[in-house]
Scaffold this motif. Structure first.
Motif, PDB file in Angstrom:
ATOM      1  N   CYS A 163       0.739  -1.299   0.066  1.00  0.00           N
ATOM      2  CA  CYS A 163       0.060  -0.079   0.034  1.00  0.00           C
ATOM      3  C   CYS A 163       0.877   1.221   0.083  1.00  0.00           C
ATOM      4  CB  CYS A 163      -0.739   0.051   1.194  1.00  0.00           C
ATOM      5  SG  CYS A 163      -2.203  -1.277   1.110  1.00  0.00           S
ATOM      6  N   ALA A 164       1.950   1.106   0.867  1.00  0.00           N
ATOM      7  CA  ALA A 164       2.840   2.240   1.006  1.00  0.00           C
ATOM      8  C   ALA A 164       3.455   2.879  -0.513  1.00  0.00           C
ATOM      9  CB  ALA A 164       4.006   2.100   1.856  1.00  0.00           C
ATOM     10  N   LYS A 165       3.579   1.702  -1.327  1.00  0.00           N
ATOM     11  CA  LYS A 165       4.129   1.788  -2.726  1.00  0.00           C
ATOM     12  C   LYS A 165       3.103   2.533  -3.704  1.00  0.00           C
ATOM     13  CE  LYS A 165       8.192  -1.037  -2.698  1.00  0.00           C
ATOM     14  NZ  LYS A 165       7.899  -2.042  -1.556  1.00  0.00           N
ATOM     15  N   ASN A 166       1.930   1.883  -3.327  1.00  0.00           N
ATOM     16  CA  ASN A 166       1.016   2.169  -4.527  1.00  0.00           C
ATOM     17  C   ASN A 166      -0.193   3.158  -4.412  1.00  0.00           C
ATOM     18  OD1 ASN A 166       1.645  -0.311  -6.529  1.00  0.00           O
ATOM     19  ND2 ASN A 166       1.763  -0.980  -5.003  1.00  0.00           N
ATOM     20  N   VAL A 167      -0.370   3.421  -3.236  1.00  0.00           N
ATOM     21  CA  VAL A 167      -1.416   4.601  -3.167  1.00  0.00           C
ATOM     22  C   VAL A 167      -0.542   6.069  -3.361  1.00  0.00           C
ATOM     23  CG1 VAL A 167      -2.878   3.146  -1.480  1.00  0.00           C
ATOM     24  CG2 VAL A 167      -1.231   4.846  -0.453  1.00  0.00           C
ATOM     25  N   LYS A 168      -1.535   7.028  -3.673  1.00  0.00           N
ATOM     26  CA  LYS A 168      -0.648   8.247  -3.736  1.00  0.00           C
ATOM     27  C   LYS A 168      -0.820   9.092  -3.022  1.00  0.00           C
ATOM     28  CE  LYS A 168      -1.977   7.643  -8.943  1.00  0.00           C
ATOM     29  NZ  LYS A 168      -3.307   7.527  -9.664  1.00  0.00           N
ATOM     30  N   CYS A 169      -1.701   8.805  -2.005  1.00  0.00           N
ATOM     31  CA  CYS A 169      -1.805   9.875  -0.820  1.00  0.00           C
ATOM     32  C   CYS A 169      -0.662   9.342   0.166  1.00  0.00           C
ATOM     33  CB  CYS A 169      -3.265   9.798  -0.221  1.00  0.00           C
ATOM     34  SG  CYS A 169      -3.366   8.184   0.833  1.00  0.00           S
ATOM     35  N   VAL A 191       0.666   7.816   3.477  1.00  0.00           N
ATOM     36  CA  VAL A 191       0.587   6.601   4.069  1.00  0.00           C
ATOM     37  C   VAL A 191       1.134   6.456   5.618  1.00  0.00           C
ATOM     38  CG1 VAL A 191       0.785   3.962   4.125  1.00  0.00           C
ATOM     39  CG2 VAL A 191       0.476   5.236   1.987  1.00  0.00           C
TER      40      VAL A 191
END
Lengths: 158, 158
Positions: A141-147, A149
């Motif tokens: 998630c840290a790698k893939n979401v844009k906002c 984290v």
């Protein structure tokens, strides 16, 4: 101006409940009108995962029991989360989102869909079902979401 | 009660400056007495890294130029950071810490030593010197520090 949407990914772990507390303490000061979005991801339906992963089939009784277990888990996790945020403030706007599937994909797509401003999660969540075989959910998630984290560790492991 | 110590790892990247802004907006509400710790990590002394990594030796002129460049970089990064936090508030307690070495190790050990409550950093920082050959610095720090870690993405990449 509408407040920020802050997603907290909750699961069965102590760590995710601590992440929720961290979020309420640090990202919900009294003068802000943010919305807390509690996101819980149920594991994929067991009939598929039993074929895919373990290579054997559950009896229909076992399947029903697992599904019932899944629903009870949702209630249990959301109930614990509720106790935590009500303890902080009764004035917080809360939304609950229940997803189903691979936690890392569901969390990332929910964050995009909700247009979250921040995602908060534990570092080792979703270990209960051993869903994160290839790398941890929080890594992904840290790698893939844009906002931004926030990855919160269990303080007991300090 | 003393306030929290919030470490922001700053570097040459726009992303780290955005991480600082995010931190000030979201983690420094007016009623808190937190300390902002700006942490900048200089690359290891070039005489060692030139032997280790590239396998050739710089002339002493080139070494002196690189060292001068390093100091100027510290001033430039800290200057940009200062402009950002002074724009938010003139009342924030700020400490500046300059480390030297491999960014991921220096950040992790500084966070422990300072007993930071939160670490905030950009997701792709320290790319300027290509120091993070094996995985990103933020990945490593998120896995290894014990306090909550906030990973902030460059909003321009949205």
């Amino acid at each position: 101006m509408e407040g920020a949407k802050i997603v907290v990914a909750v699961d069965e772990s102590e760590e995710s409940m601590y992440a929720l507390s961290w979020c309420l303490t640090n990202l919900f000061p009294h003068d802000k009108h943010s919305t807390l979005v509690l996101l819980y991801v149920k594991p994929p339906p067991p009939v598929y995962s039993s074929f895919d992963a373990a290579g054997y089939v559950f009896s229909s009784d076992a399947l029903a029991a697992l599904e019932k277990y899944g629903s009870e888990m949702v209630n249990s996790v959301m109930g614990r989360a509720e106790a935590i945020y009500k303890n902080f403030s009764t004035n917080i706007k809360v939304e609950k989102v229940i997803g189903s599937g691979d936690a890392k994909d569901v969390i990332c797509s929910a964050v995009e869909k909700i247009r979250a401003d921040t995602l908060v999660m534990g570092s080792h969540g979703y270990g209960f079902f051993k869903r994160a075989i290839l790398g941890s959910v929080s890594d992904h998630c840290a790698k893939n979401v844009k906002c931004p984290v926030v990855i919160v560790k269990n303080p007991r492991k300090k």
